[in-house]
Design a protein around this motif. Structure first.
Motif, PDB file in Angstrom:
ATOM      1  N   MET A 275       0.887  -1.200   0.060  1.00  0.00           N
ATOM      2  CA  MET A 275       0.029  -0.077  -0.065  1.00  0.00           C
ATOM      3  C   MET A 275       0.832   1.298   0.146  1.00  0.00           C
ATOM      4  N   SER A 276       0.509   2.198  -0.826  1.00  0.00           N
ATOM      5  CA  SER A 276       1.470   3.155  -0.913  1.00  0.00           C
ATOM      6  C   SER A 276       0.594   4.738  -0.892  1.00  0.00           C
ATOM      7  N   TYR A 277       1.040   5.654  -0.223  1.00  0.00           N
ATOM      8  CA  TYR A 277       0.484   6.970  -0.316  1.00  0.00           C
ATOM      9  C   TYR A 277       1.465   8.159  -1.115  1.00  0.00           C
ATOM     10  N   ASN A 278       2.329   7.371  -1.865  1.00  0.00           N
ATOM     11  CA  ASN A 278       3.340   8.446  -2.640  1.00  0.00           C
ATOM     12  C   ASN A 278       3.550   7.695  -4.018  1.00  0.00           C
ATOM     13  N   LEU A 279       2.484   7.048  -4.608  1.00  0.00           N
ATOM     14  CA  LEU A 279       2.962   6.805  -6.137  1.00  0.00           C
ATOM     15  C   LEU A 279       3.548   8.091  -6.905  1.00  0.00           C
ATOM     16  N   PRO A 280       4.743   7.405  -7.895  1.00  0.00           N
ATOM     17  CA  PRO A 280       4.930   8.287  -8.837  1.00  0.00           C
ATOM     18  C   PRO A 280       3.913   8.860  -9.798  1.00  0.00           C
ATOM     19  N   GLU A 281       4.145  10.067 -10.559  1.00  0.00           N
ATOM     20  CA  GLU A 281       3.110  10.645 -11.336  1.00  0.00           C
ATOM     21  C   GLU A 281       2.993   9.624 -12.478  1.00  0.00           C
ATOM     22  N   GLY A 282       4.073   8.840 -12.984  1.00  0.00           N
ATOM     23  CA  GLY A 282       4.097   8.074 -14.075  1.00  0.00           C
ATOM     24  C   GLY A 282       2.874   6.739 -13.692  1.00  0.00           C
ATOM     25  N   THR A 283       3.392   6.410 -12.797  1.00  0.00           N
ATOM     26  CA  THR A 283       2.558   5.086 -12.271  1.00  0.00           C
ATOM     27  C   THR A 283       1.044   5.432 -12.049  1.00  0.00           C
ATOM     28  N   VAL A 284       0.747   6.708 -11.549  1.00  0.00           N
ATOM     29  CA  VAL A 284      -0.588   7.081 -11.374  1.00  0.00           C
ATOM     30  C   VAL A 284      -1.273   7.450 -12.914  1.00  0.00           C
ATOM     31  N   ARG A 285      -0.568   7.761 -13.688  1.00  0.00           N
ATOM     32  CA  ARG A 285      -1.091   8.033 -15.121  1.00  0.00           C
ATOM     33  C   ARG A 285      -1.419   6.613 -15.786  1.00  0.00           C
ATOM     34  N   LYS A 286      -0.500   5.847 -15.648  1.00  0.00           N
ATOM     35  CA  LYS A 286      -0.727   4.299 -16.410  1.00  0.00           C
ATOM     36  C   LYS A 286      -2.053   3.717 -15.481  1.00  0.00           C
ATOM     37  N   LEU A 287      -2.155   3.844 -14.283  1.00  0.00           N
ATOM     38  CA  LEU A 287      -3.371   3.287 -13.638  1.00  0.00           C
ATOM     39  C   LEU A 287      -4.660   4.003 -13.916  1.00  0.00           C
ATOM     40  N   VAL A 288      -4.483   5.214 -14.030  1.00  0.00           N
ATOM     41  CA  VAL A 288      -5.612   5.963 -14.398  1.00  0.00           C
ATOM     42  C   VAL A 288      -6.101   5.572 -15.861  1.00  0.00           C
ATOM     43  N   ALA A 289      -5.181   5.351 -16.781  1.00  0.00           N
ATOM     44  CA  ALA A 289      -5.389   5.328 -17.989  1.00  0.00           C
ATOM     45  C   ALA A 289      -6.056   3.821 -18.247  1.00  0.00           C
ATOM     46  N   THR A 290      -5.623   2.750 -17.384  1.00  0.00           N
ATOM     47  CA  THR A 290      -6.173   1.631 -17.544  1.00  0.00           C
ATOM     48  C   THR A 290      -7.768   1.357 -16.985  1.00  0.00           C
ATOM     49  N   ALA A 291      -7.886   2.170 -16.054  1.00  0.00           N
ATOM     50  CA  ALA A 291      -9.223   2.462 -15.307  1.00  0.00           C
ATOM     51  C   ALA A 291     -10.072   2.943 -16.537  1.00  0.00           C
TER      52      ALA A 291
ATOM     53  N   THR B 283      -6.955  15.350 -18.005  1.00  0.00           N
ATOM     54  CA  THR B 283      -5.652  15.501 -17.587  1.00  0.00           C
ATOM     55  C   THR B 283      -5.032  13.862 -17.414  1.00  0.00           C
ATOM     56  N   GLY B 284      -5.515  13.004 -17.209  1.00  0.00           N
ATOM     57  CA  GLY B 284      -5.355  11.686 -17.082  1.00  0.00           C
ATOM     58  C   GLY B 284      -4.918  11.324 -15.935  1.00  0.00           C
ATOM     59  N   LEU B 285      -5.443  12.016 -14.905  1.00  0.00           N
ATOM     60  CA  LEU B 285      -4.939  12.030 -13.517  1.00  0.00           C
ATOM     61  C   LEU B 285      -6.214  11.832 -12.467  1.00  0.00           C
ATOM     62  N   PRO B 286      -6.152  11.645 -11.146  1.00  0.00           N
ATOM     63  CA  PRO B 286      -6.990  11.841 -10.476  1.00  0.00           C
ATOM     64  C   PRO B 286      -7.513  13.117  -9.885  1.00  0.00           C
ATOM     65  N   ALA B 287      -8.595  13.543  -9.731  1.00  0.00           N
ATOM     66  CA  ALA B 287      -9.194  14.891  -9.403  1.00  0.00           C
ATOM     67  C   ALA B 287      -9.285  14.986  -7.605  1.00  0.00           C
TER      68      ALA B 287
ATOM     69  N   HIS C 268      -7.534  -3.262  -1.930  1.00  0.00           N
ATOM     70  CA  HIS C 268      -6.201  -3.915  -2.243  1.00  0.00           C
ATOM     71  C   HIS C 268      -6.140  -3.889  -3.954  1.00  0.00           C
ATOM     72  N   THR C 269      -6.919  -2.915  -4.642  1.00  0.00           N
ATOM     73  CA  THR C 269      -7.089  -2.839  -5.834  1.00  0.00           C
ATOM     74  C   THR C 269      -6.061  -1.649  -6.246  1.00  0.00           C
ATOM     75  N   PRO C 270      -5.606  -1.498  -7.657  1.00  0.00           N
ATOM     76  CA  PRO C 270      -4.444  -0.704  -8.024  1.00  0.00           C
ATOM     77  C   PRO C 270      -5.048   0.571  -7.697  1.00  0.00           C
ATOM     78  N   LEU C 271      -6.269   1.055  -8.076  1.00  0.00           N
ATOM     79  CA  LEU C 271      -6.891   2.453  -8.014  1.00  0.00           C
ATOM     80  C   LEU C 271      -6.792   2.807  -6.423  1.00  0.00           C
ATOM     81  N   ALA C 272      -6.800   1.893  -5.460  1.00  0.00           N
ATOM     82  CA  ALA C 272      -6.672   2.427  -4.079  1.00  0.00           C
ATOM     83  C   ALA C 272      -5.557   3.269  -3.638  1.00  0.00           C
ATOM     84  N   ASP C 273      -4.408   2.816  -4.302  1.00  0.00           N
ATOM     85  CA  ASP C 273      -3.059   3.492  -3.954  1.00  0.00           C
ATOM     86  C   ASP C 273      -3.037   4.937  -4.632  1.00  0.00           C
TER      87      ASP C 273
END
Length: 277
Positions: free
Chosen positions: A1-17, A82-86, A35-40
Protein backbone atom coordinates in the motif's frame (compact mmCIF):
# COMPACT_ATOMS: atom_id res chain seq x y z
CA UNK A 1 0.00 0.00 0.00
CA UNK A 2 1.42 3.37 -1.01
CA UNK A 3 0.59 6.99 -0.23
CA UNK A 4 3.25 8.29 -2.58
CA UNK A 5 2.88 6.82 -6.07
CA UNK A 6 5.02 8.44 -8.80
CA UNK A 7 3.00 10.46 -11.31
CA UNK A 8 3.95 8.08 -14.12
CA UNK A 9 2.49 5.13 -12.21
CA UNK A 10 -0.65 7.11 -11.43
CA UNK A 11 -1.11 7.97 -15.11
CA UNK A 12 -0.79 4.31 -16.15
CA UNK A 13 -3.34 3.19 -13.55
CA UNK A 14 -5.77 5.94 -14.50
CA UNK A 15 -5.41 5.13 -18.21
CA UNK A 16 -6.19 1.49 -17.50
CA UNK A 17 -9.23 2.48 -15.46
CA UNK A 18 -10.57 4.58 -18.32
CA UNK A 19 -10.33 1.65 -20.73
CA UNK A 20 -12.60 -0.32 -18.39
CA UNK A 21 -15.10 2.48 -17.75
CA UNK A 22 -18.19 2.68 -19.93
CA UNK A 23 -18.52 6.46 -19.64
CA UNK A 24 -16.70 8.83 -21.99
CA UNK A 25 -17.37 11.90 -19.82
CA UNK A 26 -14.54 14.08 -18.56
CA UNK A 27 -15.06 12.99 -14.93
CA UNK A 28 -15.84 9.44 -13.86
CA UNK A 29 -16.25 7.99 -10.39
CA UNK A 30 -15.43 4.57 -8.98
CA UNK A 31 -15.71 2.76 -5.67
CA UNK A 32 -12.72 0.45 -5.22
CA UNK A 33 -11.52 -1.95 -2.57
CA UNK A 34 -8.36 -1.50 -0.48
CA UNK A 35 -6.18 -3.93 -2.42
CA UNK A 36 -7.01 -2.76 -5.95
CA UNK A 37 -4.53 -0.66 -7.97
CA UNK A 38 -6.72 2.45 -7.84
CA UNK A 39 -6.76 2.32 -4.04
CA UNK A 40 -3.16 3.54 -4.02
CA UNK A 41 -4.13 6.31 -6.41
CA UNK A 42 -6.76 7.37 -3.87
CA UNK A 43 -4.25 7.11 -1.01
CA UNK A 44 -1.84 9.32 -2.94
CA UNK A 45 -4.55 11.95 -3.41
CA UNK A 46 -5.33 11.76 0.32
CA UNK A 47 -1.69 12.29 1.20
CA UNK A 48 -1.26 15.21 -1.18
CA UNK A 49 -4.23 17.05 0.30
CA UNK A 50 -3.59 16.13 3.93
CA UNK A 51 0.08 17.06 3.67
CA UNK A 52 -0.80 20.45 2.22
CA UNK A 53 -3.60 21.13 4.73
CA UNK A 54 -2.54 19.37 7.93
CA UNK A 55 1.17 18.61 7.43
CA UNK A 56 0.63 14.81 7.26
CA UNK A 57 3.21 13.17 5.00
CA UNK A 58 3.14 9.59 3.69
CA UNK A 59 4.60 8.18 6.91
CA UNK A 60 2.03 9.99 9.03
CA UNK A 61 -0.85 8.84 6.81
CA UNK A 62 0.36 5.26 6.92
CA UNK A 63 0.68 5.33 10.70
CA UNK A 64 -2.81 6.78 11.18
CA UNK A 65 -4.66 4.48 8.80
CA UNK A 66 -2.58 1.25 8.77
CA UNK A 67 -4.91 -0.67 11.07
CA UNK A 68 -7.95 0.34 9.01
CA UNK A 69 -6.69 -0.44 5.51
CA UNK A 70 -8.44 -3.81 5.14
CA UNK A 71 -11.80 -2.29 6.13
CA UNK A 72 -11.46 0.75 3.86
CA UNK A 73 -13.43 1.46 0.71
CA UNK A 74 -12.19 4.24 -1.58
CA UNK A 75 -14.09 6.56 -3.88
CA UNK A 76 -11.99 8.15 -6.60
CA UNK A 77 -12.87 10.66 -9.32
CA UNK A 78 -10.70 10.57 -12.45
CA UNK A 79 -10.24 13.38 -14.97
CA UNK A 80 -10.08 12.18 -18.56
CA UNK A 81 -8.72 15.55 -19.70
CA UNK A 82 -5.59 15.38 -17.52
CA UNK A 83 -5.27 11.62 -17.21
CA UNK A 84 -4.99 12.05 -13.45
CA UNK A 85 -7.21 11.79 -10.36
CA UNK A 86 -9.12 14.87 -9.25
CA UNK A 87 -10.32 13.78 -5.82
CA UNK A 88 -10.80 10.86 -3.48
CA UNK A 89 -12.58 9.84 -0.31
CA UNK A 90 -12.51 6.91 2.07
CA UNK A 91 -15.01 5.16 4.31
CA UNK A 92 -14.07 2.60 6.95
CA UNK A 93 -16.51 -0.20 7.59
CA UNK A 94 -17.61 -0.71 11.19
CA UNK A 95 -17.04 2.80 12.51
CA UNK A 96 -13.29 2.53 12.23
CA UNK A 97 -11.11 5.41 13.25
CA UNK A 98 -13.87 7.74 14.41
CA UNK A 99 -15.21 5.34 17.04
CA UNK A 100 -11.65 4.57 18.17
CA UNK A 101 -10.62 8.24 18.46
CA UNK A 102 -13.79 10.14 19.37
CA UNK A 103 -14.23 8.92 22.99
CA UNK A 104 -10.86 10.31 24.13
CA UNK A 105 -11.17 13.42 21.96
CA UNK A 106 -14.57 14.46 23.34
CA UNK A 107 -14.13 12.81 26.77
CA UNK A 108 -17.22 10.62 26.43
CA UNK A 109 -17.09 6.81 26.88
CA UNK A 110 -17.71 4.74 23.77
CA UNK A 111 -20.59 2.95 25.52
CA UNK A 112 -22.31 6.30 26.03
CA UNK A 113 -21.82 7.30 22.39
CA UNK A 114 -23.18 3.94 21.22
CA UNK A 115 -26.23 4.26 23.46
CA UNK A 116 -27.03 7.87 22.59
CA UNK A 117 -26.87 7.27 18.83
CA UNK A 118 -28.23 3.70 18.78
CA UNK A 119 -25.04 2.49 17.11
CA UNK A 120 -25.58 -1.10 18.21
CA UNK A 121 -28.15 -1.52 15.42
CA UNK A 122 -27.16 -1.67 11.76
CA UNK A 123 -24.04 -1.17 9.68
CA UNK A 124 -21.74 1.77 10.49
CA UNK A 125 -19.49 3.59 8.06
CA UNK A 126 -16.82 6.01 9.17
CA UNK A 127 -16.62 8.85 6.62
CA UNK A 128 -12.88 9.01 7.17
CA UNK A 129 -11.38 11.27 4.47
CA UNK A 130 -12.43 13.65 1.73
CA UNK A 131 -9.78 15.13 -0.57
CA UNK A 132 -10.15 17.35 -3.64
CA UNK A 133 -6.88 18.39 -5.26
CA UNK A 134 -6.03 22.14 -5.25
CA UNK A 135 -6.43 22.59 -9.02
CA UNK A 136 -10.15 21.79 -8.70
CA UNK A 137 -11.03 24.07 -5.81
CA UNK A 138 -13.02 27.21 -6.42
CA UNK A 139 -13.66 26.42 -10.08
CA UNK A 140 -16.59 24.91 -11.95
CA UNK A 141 -14.78 21.61 -12.49
CA UNK A 142 -14.30 21.29 -8.74
CA UNK A 143 -18.06 21.40 -8.22
CA UNK A 144 -18.41 18.39 -10.50
CA UNK A 145 -15.66 16.52 -8.65
CA UNK A 146 -17.21 17.10 -5.22
CA UNK A 147 -20.70 16.19 -6.43
CA UNK A 148 -19.42 12.95 -7.95
CA UNK A 149 -17.57 11.97 -4.77
CA UNK A 150 -20.70 12.54 -2.67
CA UNK A 151 -22.95 10.66 -5.10
CA UNK A 152 -20.56 7.71 -5.35
CA UNK A 153 -20.62 7.55 -1.56
CA UNK A 154 -24.44 7.51 -1.52
CA UNK A 155 -24.70 4.85 -4.21
CA UNK A 156 -22.19 2.59 -2.47
CA UNK A 157 -23.75 3.10 0.96
CA UNK A 158 -27.22 2.24 -0.34
CA UNK A 159 -25.86 -0.94 -1.89
CA UNK A 160 -24.07 -1.83 1.35
CA UNK A 161 -27.14 -1.33 3.53
CA UNK A 162 -25.47 1.28 5.73
CA UNK A 163 -27.50 2.59 8.69
CA UNK A 164 -25.12 4.98 10.48
CA UNK A 165 -22.46 7.45 9.34
CA UNK A 166 -19.90 8.69 11.86
CA UNK A 167 -17.10 11.13 11.15
CA UNK A 168 -14.38 13.34 12.60
CA UNK A 169 -14.66 16.32 10.26
CA UNK A 170 -12.58 19.46 10.07
CA UNK A 171 -14.85 22.51 10.29
CA UNK A 172 -14.28 23.39 6.62
CA UNK A 173 -15.36 19.98 5.37
CA UNK A 174 -18.34 20.04 7.72
CA UNK A 175 -19.34 23.51 6.52
CA UNK A 176 -19.32 22.36 2.88
CA UNK A 177 -21.43 19.30 3.65
CA UNK A 178 -23.84 21.31 5.76
CA UNK A 179 -24.30 23.77 2.90
CA UNK A 180 -25.63 21.02 0.61
CA UNK A 181 -27.93 19.71 3.33
CA UNK A 182 -26.09 17.02 5.29
CA UNK A 183 -27.51 17.36 8.81
CA UNK A 184 -24.92 15.84 11.12
CA UNK A 185 -25.48 15.79 14.89
CA UNK A 186 -22.52 16.47 17.21
CA UNK A 187 -21.66 13.16 18.83
CA UNK A 188 -22.98 13.14 22.41
CA UNK A 189 -23.53 16.91 22.12
CA UNK A 190 -19.77 17.49 21.94
CA UNK A 191 -17.90 20.67 21.00
CA UNK A 192 -15.15 21.02 18.34
CA UNK A 193 -11.70 19.75 19.32
CA UNK A 194 -8.14 19.78 17.98
CA UNK A 195 -7.45 16.66 15.94
CA UNK A 196 -4.75 15.53 13.47
CA UNK A 197 -3.48 19.00 12.70
CA UNK A 198 -6.90 20.66 12.59
CA UNK A 199 -7.70 23.28 15.22
CA UNK A 200 -11.45 22.66 14.91
CA UNK A 201 -12.73 19.13 14.25
CA UNK A 202 -16.15 17.81 15.18
CA UNK A 203 -17.18 14.26 16.11
CA UNK A 204 -20.43 13.72 14.19
CA UNK A 205 -23.23 11.25 13.48
CA UNK A 206 -26.07 11.02 10.95
CA UNK A 207 -28.42 8.26 9.83
CA UNK A 208 -27.64 7.21 6.27
CA UNK A 209 -31.32 7.11 5.29
CA UNK A 210 -31.67 10.78 6.27
CA UNK A 211 -29.01 11.97 3.84
CA UNK A 212 -30.85 12.10 0.52
CA UNK A 213 -34.09 13.59 1.94
CA UNK A 214 -32.23 16.30 3.83
CA UNK A 215 -30.11 17.17 0.79
CA UNK A 216 -33.28 17.38 -1.32
CA UNK A 217 -34.88 19.75 1.20
CA UNK A 218 -31.80 21.92 1.23
CA UNK A 219 -31.82 22.05 -2.57
CA UNK A 220 -35.32 23.54 -2.52
CA UNK A 221 -34.43 26.03 0.21
CA UNK A 222 -31.40 27.20 -1.75
CA UNK A 223 -33.41 27.52 -4.94
CA UNK A 224 -36.13 29.53 -3.21
CA UNK A 225 -33.65 31.62 -1.20
CA UNK A 226 -35.32 30.69 2.08
CA UNK A 227 -33.60 29.88 5.38
CA UNK A 228 -31.16 27.02 4.96
CA UNK A 229 -28.93 24.83 7.12
CA UNK A 230 -25.60 26.08 5.74
CA UNK A 231 -23.37 29.11 5.90
CA UNK A 232 -22.99 31.30 2.81
CA UNK A 233 -20.13 33.78 2.89
CA UNK A 234 -20.06 37.13 1.14
CA UNK A 235 -22.70 39.47 -0.18
CA UNK A 236 -24.46 40.38 -3.39
CA UNK A 237 -23.34 38.52 -6.51
CA UNK A 238 -20.88 36.30 -4.66
CA UNK A 239 -23.56 35.15 -2.26
CA UNK A 240 -25.99 34.52 -5.12
CA UNK A 241 -23.46 32.47 -7.07
CA UNK A 242 -22.53 30.42 -3.98
CA UNK A 243 -26.19 29.65 -3.31
CA UNK A 244 -26.84 28.64 -6.91
CA UNK A 245 -23.75 26.43 -6.99
CA UNK A 246 -24.74 24.73 -3.73
CA UNK A 247 -28.27 24.18 -5.08
CA UNK A 248 -26.87 22.55 -8.22
CA UNK A 249 -24.59 20.25 -6.21
CA UNK A 250 -27.40 19.33 -3.81
CA UNK A 251 -29.71 18.50 -6.72
CA UNK A 252 -27.16 16.30 -8.45
CA UNK A 253 -26.16 14.53 -5.24
CA UNK A 254 -29.67 13.63 -4.10
CA UNK A 255 -31.04 12.83 -7.59
CA UNK A 256 -28.00 11.36 -9.33
CA UNK A 257 -28.94 13.36 -12.43
CA UNK A 258 -25.94 13.66 -14.73
CA UNK A 259 -23.78 11.60 -12.36
CA UNK A 260 -25.02 8.03 -12.00
CA UNK A 261 -24.24 7.09 -15.60
CA UNK A 262 -20.59 8.05 -14.96
CA UNK A 263 -20.17 6.09 -11.72
CA UNK A 264 -19.13 2.44 -11.45
CA UNK A 265 -19.11 0.20 -8.39
CA UNK A 266 -16.95 -2.70 -9.63
CA UNK A 267 -18.44 -6.18 -9.15
CA UNK A 268 -15.66 -7.40 -6.88
CA UNK A 269 -16.27 -4.51 -4.51
CA UNK A 270 -20.02 -5.13 -4.60
CA UNK A 271 -19.43 -8.60 -3.20
CA UNK A 272 -17.19 -7.12 -0.56
CA UNK A 273 -19.68 -4.38 0.29
CA UNK A 274 -22.56 -6.74 0.98
CA UNK A 275 -20.62 -9.35 2.93
CA UNK A 276 -21.89 -10.03 6.43
CA UNK A 277 -19.75 -8.60 9.17
Amino acid sequence: MSYNLPEGTVRKLVATAFTNHTSTARFVGLAVGPHTPLADVARTVERQVFEETFGMDAAAMSAEYRRYEDDSLFFVVLDRRTGLPAGAARVIDGGGKTLDDAPDCIDVPLSTIVGLHDLHTGRIWDFATLAVLPAYRGVRAGVAVSAMLYRTFLNAGRLAGVRHIVAMLDHRAHRNLKLIGVEFTPMAGSDPVEYLGSSSTEALHVLFDDLEPSIARQCERLRQNTANTGEIDGRGLRRLLTRRTAARVAYQVHSGMGLDEHILLPALDRRRLIRQR
